[in-house]
Write an enzyme that holds these catalytic residues in place. Sequence first.
Site, PDB file in Angstrom:
ATOM      1  N   GLY A   1       0.511  -2.332   6.763  1.00  0.00           N
ATOM      2  CA  GLY A   1       0.002  -2.724   5.446  1.00  0.00           C
ATOM      3  C   GLY A   1      -1.262  -3.567   5.577  1.00  0.00           C
ATOM      4  CB  SER A   2      -2.675  -6.142   3.346  1.00  0.00           C
ATOM      5  OG  SER A   2      -2.558  -5.304   2.229  1.00  0.00           O
ATOM      6  CB  THR A   3      -0.729  -7.466   8.610  1.00  0.00           C
ATOM      7  OG1 THR A   3      -0.220  -6.195   9.006  1.00  0.00           O
ATOM      8  CG2 THR A   3       0.304  -8.181   7.769  1.00  0.00           C
TER       9      THR A   3
END
Lengths: 378, 617
Positions: free
Chosen positions: B327-329
Site C-alpha cells: 500500500g502507501s508505505t
Amino acid sequence: MSIGSSQFVEEDRISAGRKLLLRLHIDLPLLVALLLLAGLGLFVLYSAGEQQSEIVTRQLIRLAIAFGVMFALAQIPPLVIRRWAPWLFGIGLLLLFAVLMLGVVGKGAQRWLDLGLFSFQPSELMKLAVPLMIAAWLADAPLPPSHRRKLVASLFLLVPTLLVARQPDLGTAILIACSGFFVLFLAGLSWRLMISLAVLVAASLPLLWQFVLHEYQKKRILSLLNPESDPLGSGYHTIQSTIAIGSGGLYGKGWLHGTQSHLDFLPERSTDFIFAVFSEEFGFIGNLLLLAIFLTILARGMVIAVQAQDTFGRLVAGSLSLTFFVYFFVNMGMVSGILPVVGLPLPLVSYGGTSLVTMMAAFGILMSIHTHRRLMAR
Amino acid sequence: MARLNPQPIKDHLREALLFNRRMLVAVVAVILLVFVLLGRLAQLQILRHEHYTTLSENNRVSIRPLVPTRGLIYDRNGVLLAQNLPSFRLEIIPERVTDMDRTLDELAKLVRISDEDRDRFREQLSVSRRFEGVPLRFRLSDDEVARIAARRHRLPGVNITADLARHYPLGELTAHAVGYVGRISIEELRQLDPSNYKGSHYIGKVGIEKYYEDILHGQVGHQRVETNAQSRVLRKMDRTLPVPGQTLYLNLDSRLQLAAQQAFGEENGALVAIDPRSGAVLALVSMPSYDPNLFVNGLDSATYRALRDSPNRPLFNRALQGQYPPGSTIKPFMGLAGLELNVTEPQREVNCPGWYMLKNDDRRYRDWKKGGHGEVDLDRAIVESCDVYFYDLAFELGIDRIHAYLSRFGLGQRTGIDIRGELPGLLPSREWKKAVHNQRWYHGETLITGIGQGFTLSTPLQLASATATLASRGHRMRPTMVRSIQRPGDENVTPVEPRELEPVTIRQKKNWDYIIRAMQRVVHSMHGTARGINVDLSYTIAGKTGTAQVFGIKQDEEYVAEDIQKRLRDHALFIAFAPVEDPRIAVAVIVENGGSGGAVAAPIARRVMDAFLVNAQ
C-alpha cells in the site's frame, strides 16, 4: 593272482569313474573342496541365523542353483566362452549404463536393474565379463602385449570399474579391477610399468580422498585406523567382530555357543560378518581348517591355470583363481580389522545368492578349461 | 580362430614360461598375505585372547549414548526464552514384554496414552535396537510416575527414565521467533547423523530452534556399560562426556515482544522491529500466536486440528510468510526513486482532483480522498498520502525503473534472515508478467504499482528491512536473529558479526533528507496521516501509513468500511523509524483488516518504540 585280478578291476573302475567325470566335465578335487566349503557354510549359517532352519533351506536352494550354473558352464568349451566374451562384455557395459540412467535406487546405491520378474546386478556379470574380455583380447596377440593392446585392455578394465564404483559399490568395483588387473599381470605387464603405476596411484590418493570417496567410505577408512573414534557408528562393526574373533581363542566357544553373535552384538552376522561367527565358535583351529579349504580351492584353480593348454585358458583360470583369493582375503581382513569395511561376502559361506551364482559360474569356467583340455589336444 | 589380418606368430612355449613365472610371483604374494592374515588371527585369538574374552565374557559391554543437553536461548537482556526442565519418560523394552497389547492396555489405565502415542511407539519399535528402551510417553506428571512405580512389579519391561524436556518460559510471546522442538520424525531420522542423534529424542522443528539445530544440539557422548544378558546395567565403565549444545543470545527484546503483543490486543497481524545499524531483529511478532510448549511432546490431534483450522491461523508466521500489498508505505521509496532519478523535484506540483486518468483511457484511477488534494508537491503527497501524485510519478518513472530502484531496497526478495520459511513477496516487472501470466505489461498496472497495490506483495520483515535501509541512508544489513553464541563452560561470548548487504547508492544526500523530513511530518505535522501518535512524544519519528486493499472496489462504487464485514476490511500498515536524527529502531506493522494505517497500525509501532527508546533505561 587274486591280488592281481582285483588290482586290475580296481584300476578299471577308477578309470571308468574318471571317464564319467570327464564326460560330465567335472573336476573332482575342485568339486569336493567346494562342497566341503558349502557344507561348512551351512553349519555356520544355522548358528548365525539364530537356528532358523528356514534360512538354511533358502541358502540350500541357492547353493543348488549356483552349483547347477557351475555344471552348466562347465559343459561349454572354452573356445565358445572366448567367442562370447565380447558380447558378454558389451551387454554388461550397456546394462551398467542402463543402471546409471534408470536404476532402481536401493539402499542408497544404484545397483539393481529391475527386469520385472527379478532384479539383476549388471556389476555381477562384469566380474566375469571383464577378465574374459581382457584375456580374449590379449590372447589374440603374442605376449607380453604391445602398448596398443595394453592401452585398450586398460580401458576394458577402467570403464566398468568406474561405472560400478559410481553406483557406489566399492567392494564389487575392487573385485572387477582386480580380476582385470590379474589378467594383465599374468600376461606379462612389465614390472617397470606396474611400479610406476603404483607410484602414480599413491600420489593421487590425496586427490581420491578429497574428490572421489563418499563420506561413508572415508568414515570406514578412518574407523579402521581408530575404531574407537566412532564406536556407535562405523567403528561398531569392527569393534564387535574383533571381540568375537578374539574371544574365540584357540578352540572356539563351540558351535551355537558364540555369545557375541547370539546376543546380537555382532551386526550383519549372517552375511558379510559371518566369518566372525565362525571364528568365535570354532577358534584358531577352525580358522586354520577354513583357510585350508579356501587355499585348496585356490591351489586347484592355479594348477588348472598352469596346466591350461592355451593362453586364453591360462589367463582366465589364473585371474579367476586370484580374484577368488582377493574375495576371501578381503572379507577375512575386514572382519578381523586389518582392512576397511567394504561390502564383500565370504564366498560360499555368507547368506545371499547374487554373488554366489557368479562365484560358481567362475568355477564352472575353470572346470570347462580343465576338462576340455584333452579333447582339444586330440 | 580365423583371423583376418596376419599376426606375428605366437611363441607358445615362451608364453607358457612367462605365465608360469608370473604365477610363481602370485603364489609368493598369496603366501605372504595368508601369513599376514594368520598373524592377525593369532594375535586376536592367541596373544590377546584373554583381553577379548574379558570384553565378551563380562559381555555384554555395550556402548550407551550420553545425550548432550540442548543449548539455552536468551533474549538480548538475558531473559531466558528456552530452557531444559527435568521430566520423566515412560519406556518399554520390547524384548522383556510377553504380551505387548496387554501391557499397553494396562498402562493406559494408569496414565493417559493417546492413539498418536501408540502409533509412534509402534513405528519406533520397528527401528529400535535390541534391548533398547522405546519411549511411549514423555513428561509424566508426578502422579503418573507414582502410579506406575507402585505397579511396576506387575509390568516387566516397563521403565521410567529421567530426562530433560524443552520448555519455553514465555510461551506464545516468542513462539514465532524462537520456534519449538518436537520429537524426531521418521523422515528426519533418515537425514540425521545417526551416531550423533543416538538417544536424542528432540529436534528443532521451526524458528531459531530449527535454523540453529546443529549449534543447539551438541555432540553425543558415550558410556560403556557392563550389562547382563537381560541388558540390565551392572557396572558403568569409561565414558566420553557429551558436549552440550551452545547457548544462543538473541537480538530479540522480550519487552518489545510484550509491548507489541499487548498493543495488538485481539487484532491479527505482524510486527517486525530492526536496529538499522546492525540488522538486529529486536522484535518479531505474529498475531495470534500459540503455545510452543504444546508441541514439544506432540499434541493430541484434537488440539492440533483446532490450531491448524482456526480461522485466525495462529500457526501461520505472518512476519515471515504473510505476503501483503505494501500500500502507501511504498510511497517514500517511490518518492526517493523520483528524486534520485531526476524524474521529479521538490518544486514540482501535481494537481489532484481526486482521480487520475491516462491518455486514451477513460478509466479513472481514484485517490483515497474523494474531493482530491488540489495542488500537491512531493512533501505533501507523502504527508497526506496523495495517490494521484504517485500515479503521475509512477507513470513518469515507468515500471522498469520502479522495479530496478525498489529492488535495491530488497523488496520482492528474501532478506536472508536466520529463520527458515521466509517468503520473497513480489515486486512485479515486465519480465515477470511475461513469464508468469504470458501477458504484456499495461500502463494502468504501473500506476497501481506506484501506490503499492496491484501485484506488489511484501512481508512485514521485508518492509521493516527496507525501512531500516531508508533510516540508515542506504546501508543494508541482513536481518539477524542471533546476537552471539557461547560455548558451554566458556566465559567468552562469540558475537555474530552483522552482515552487510549491497548498499543503495546515494546520488544526492539532500534527496534522502527530503524524503525523511516528509516522513517525519507524517507523524509530527498538522496534516500528517499518523499525527495521532505524536502526543507526549519525547523523541522524533519518521513514518508512513498504508492501507492495503483486500479486495478491489469497482469503478464509481462507494466504499464504507463499517458496512463491510471485518474480514474484508483493508489491511492497515505502518512503517517508521526513530529517532530521526540517529535511527536506532525501524518498525513495520501490519494489522489484518485493521482499516486505517494511521489509526490502528501506527499506535502499535509507537508502543514498541516507546518500549525500546523511552523505557529502556
